[in-house]
Design an enzyme around this catalytic site. Structure first.
Site, short mmCIF file in Angstrom:
data_model
loop_
_atom_site.label_atom_id
_atom_site.label_comp_id
_atom_site.label_asym_id
_atom_site.label_seq_id
_atom_site.Cartn_x
_atom_site.Cartn_y
_atom_site.Cartn_z
N GLU A 41 0.83 -1.20 0.00
CA GLU A 41 0.00 0.00 0.00
C GLU A 41 0.88 1.26 0.00
OE1 GLU A 41 -2.43 -0.87 3.47
OE2 GLU A 41 -2.99 -2.75 2.50
N SER A 73 -5.68 -4.12 0.56
CA SER A 73 -6.19 -5.48 0.38
C SER A 73 -5.08 -6.45 0.76
CB SER A 73 -6.57 -5.71 -1.09
OG SER A 73 -7.47 -4.74 -1.55
N GLU A 74 -4.95 -6.69 2.05
CA GLU A 74 -3.81 -7.48 2.52
C GLU A 74 -3.81 -8.90 1.95
OE1 GLU A 74 -5.33 -5.19 4.31
OE2 GLU A 74 -3.63 -3.90 4.82
N HIS A 143 -1.81 -1.27 16.56
CA HIS A 143 -0.76 -0.80 15.65
C HIS A 143 0.65 -1.09 16.15
CE1 HIS A 143 -4.22 1.39 14.13
NE2 HIS A 143 -3.54 1.66 13.04
#
Ligand SMILES: Cc1ncc(C[n+]2csc(CCOP(=O)(O)OP(=O)(O)O)c2C)c(N)n1
Lengths: 340, 332
Positions: A41, A73-74, A143
């Protein structure tokens, strides 16, 4: 790092941080081998060259067919990397943060890691997954986690967590050419602290630990940004007259048993420190292996320090308490030494 | 709305016969597999695709040896249609060392790159993201290779489907997404799990052509696959083909298929693509009944040979556990 104890290397060096070192490794690998691809990304220059700029300049130099920004869109990212790898390429796929690997877990665990085995050796999946994580920046629960134990527990994928920029460069060069999938974790501060890197830093083999400082009273094993913390503790312990052998594991799976066992046998004491949760963490595997192998030769049980059983907290005060701090390492090392 | 195709390519007589050959090869192979399991000669999870023969057969006649497929646990028909040799296929189903994967993949995970069978996955929806990678590699290589991703109707409800179609469209990948809509996802009826009446409508959301075709009609499948493959080879990107069919057997061998009504099953079997197509070939003068019987007999012999070959093969040795985890053997 204590400079007194270490011989200054005779090679010419440049100062760079981890981010620059990875960028240099990717540049070099892509230049040398047209099969090397990069995807993720926001990684192309039009999108900023990656969230922290690791891939900056690559798409300008190698074009957006080899350096492809992807949708968010992993699963699609890792899937495309798997297919391209099986199709003869060497993709380096970025999953922006390690917490987001969870979204692509099927592709990583059921496919990338297993296709060689399930195909009886016919399929090769020579890909690298790059990802970033680490507490210390108040990003809280979603995260900043370290999930290396999940991947270490999966047969067929190698797990690398470098500390120094030189190691980043060398380990990246090896990982990209490795015939199997490798996940490399860029952990917090390791990307941003400049250190010396040999000008012609070549590949560093996966699976080999680095004995950062020699010592005789206790061995401390760690990796990633926790090495900064360990080195602070090392300074304090040294001042207090304790001789510490520090090992940076660099590759977590397969880990360098030989180096760790030899060191633990020599010092008789081992302390494993990591940022991942202590429960079921990599330290548990290392401790168990060392105790199985060196029972009777150790002067103290193997110590383990890791994160408490909770998510990464937001409040700075809590985050500091969550992360292992130098005084805890000092205290634990001294406790283990006092046992014999 | 699902789109309609303007110029419909038609299979010539030779191609029609080749489609039939592949369909019979699938059907005979499937029948033999169920018989062997029933007789207790093999123990393996088996997902029959009986009823779905026409789909990969009419597509495979359009594929070259180096075109690739990524398929699923219910995909042995896709492999047989792609002309995978039956001996290593059977040896794999039987878990023998001479199997395509040395007995380490089994019926849900066959791989055979020589015939373009790149990935067979047991995880619903996972064939599509990986097929994209082969598509990307083909673009980089500058070949005209296409990759077909086979999957079921249930798989179109998984995130991977949506991510893969979106990426394939943005990157204009030479991938054909082929949904074999057999009306059921395990035991769940289509309409209880899928929000649209036609899966091909989902293509609209991803900016690619989407067609719903009669998966029991080789001519219809051929025409649409032809258009999709041409489009992919011309660099125009992916296509979604929804091939409507019905599976005659339970989800997995041994499942009682109580979730199907007797009537719908009888009606589906009345539309069994095999006898209908056979009759059409005879009526159209493509082949005589005797020629088709001889073809079947030849295929039966091939299947029987493969079974006996597989049964006589050795099981893999235990050291195989340490091999193929990585390129290098894992130390003992
Ligand atoms: C991710 C995932 N979820 C659930 C399953 C269990 N499962 C296996 S097959 C199946 C049904 C899939 O139906 P469909 O996609 O329509 O394919 P079909 O079997 O009809 O060919 C399910 C739910 C699985 N294998 N993978």
């Amino acid at each position: 790092m204590s400079t007194e104890t270490l011989e200054a290397p005779a090679v010419e060096t440049v100062k760079m941080n981890g981010l620059q070192a990875i960028n240099a490794a990717l540049m070099e690998a892509m230049e040398a081998d047209p099969k090397v691809l990069v995807l993720g990304e926001d990684i192309a220059d039009n999108e900023g060259g990656g969230v922290v700029g690791v891939t900056r300049g690559l798409s300008t130099k190698f074009g957006t067919m080899r350096v492809r920004s992807t949708p968010i869109s992993e699963q699609a990212i890792i899937g495309a990397a798997i297919g391209a790898a099986m199709g003869g390429y060497k993709p380096v796929a970025e999953i922006m943060l390690m917490n987001f690997t969870t979204v692509a877990m099927d592709m990583i665990v059921n496919h990338a890691a297993k296709l060689r085995f399930m195909s009886g050796g016919q399929s090769q999946v020579p890909m690298v997954i790059r990802t970033l994580t680490g507490a210390g920046n108040q990003t809280a629960g979603q995260h900043a986690d370290f999930y290396e134990a999940w991947f270490c527990h999966t047969a067929g994928i190698k797990v690398v967590i470098p500390w120094t920029p030189a190691d980043f460069k060398g380990l990246y060069l090896s990982a990209i050419q490795d015939p199997d999938p490798v996940i490399i974790v860029e952990s917090g501060k390791t990307l941003f602290v400049p250190m010396d890197v040999p000008v012609n830093q070549g590949p560093i083999p996966l699976g080999k630990a680095n004995v950062v400082a020699p010592g005789s009273d206790i061995t401390i094993v760690s990796y990633g940004q926790m090495m900064f913390t360990v080195m602070q503790a090392y300074e304090e312990l040294t001042k207090a007259g304790v001789s510490v052998e520090v090992i940076d594991l660099r590759t977590i799976s397969p880990w360098d048993k030989e180096t760790v066992l030899a060191s633990a046998e020599k010092t008789g004491r081992l302390l494993v420190v990591h940022e991942a949760g202590r429960n079921f963490g990599p330290g548990a595997e290392i401790a168990a292996t060392v105790q199985e192998t060196l029972f009777g030769k150790l002067k103290a049980p193997v110590g383990r320090l890791g994160a408490p059983y909770c998510s990464v907290p937001f409040a700075k005060k809590l985050e500091d308490a969550f992360l292992v701090q130098p005084p805890e390492i000092v205290a634990e090392a001294q406790r283990l030494i006092a046992m014999s | 709305m699902s789109q309609t195709l303007e110029n419909r390519a038609k299979p010539d007589a030779k191609t029609q016969l080749d489609i039939y050959r592949r369909m019979i090869r699938i059907e005979r192979n499937d029948d033999a597999t169920r018989t062997q399991i029933r007789r207790g000669r093999i123990t393996a999870p088996y997902y029959s695709a009986r009823g779905q023969e026409c789909i990969p057969s009419a597509i495979s006649v359009l594929l070259n040896d180096d075109d690739k497929i990524c398929t699923i646990y219910r995909g042995i028909h896709d492999m047989v249609a792609k002309d995978m040799p039956l001996r290593p296929l059977w040896a794999e189903i039987c878990g023998r060392v001479d199997g395509t994967c040395k007995g380490k993949g089994g019926p849900m995970h066959l791989t055979h790159p020589e015939t373009g069978v790149m990935v067979t996955t047991g995880i619903v929806g996972s064939s599509m993201p990986i097929a994209n990678g082969f598509g990307w590699a083909a673009l980089l290589d500058g070949t005209k290779q296409v990759t077909v991703a086979y999957f079921g109707d249930g798989a179109s409800n998984i995130g991977a489907f949506h991510e893969a179609l979106n990426l394939a469209s943005v990157w204009k990948l030479p991938v054909i997404f082929v949904c074999q809509n057999n009306g059921f996802a395990e035991h769940t009826r289509y309409e209880n799990g899928t929000s649209v009446d036609l899966i091909s409508k989902r293509a609209i959301g991803y900016g690619m052509p989407g067609y719903t075709v009669d998966g029991n009609d080789p001519v219809d499948v051929y025409a649409h696959a032809h258009a999709a493959i041409e489009r992919a080879r011309a660099g125009e990107g992916p296509t979604l083909l929804e091939c409507k069919t019905f599976r005659f057997m339970g989800h997995v061998f041994g499942d009682a298929d109580g979730y199907m009504t007797k009537e719908e099953k009888a009606e589906a079997i009345a539309r069994d693509p095999l006898p209908i197509y056979r009759q059409k070939l005879i009526d159209d003068g493509v082949a005589t009944a005797e020629e088709l019987d001889a073809l079947t007999a030849k295929i039966e012999a091939e299947v029987n040979d493969a079974i006996e070959f597989a049964m006589a093969c050795e099981y893999p040795s235990d050291d195989e556990l340490r091999r193929d985890v990585f390129a290098e053997e894992i130390p003992a």
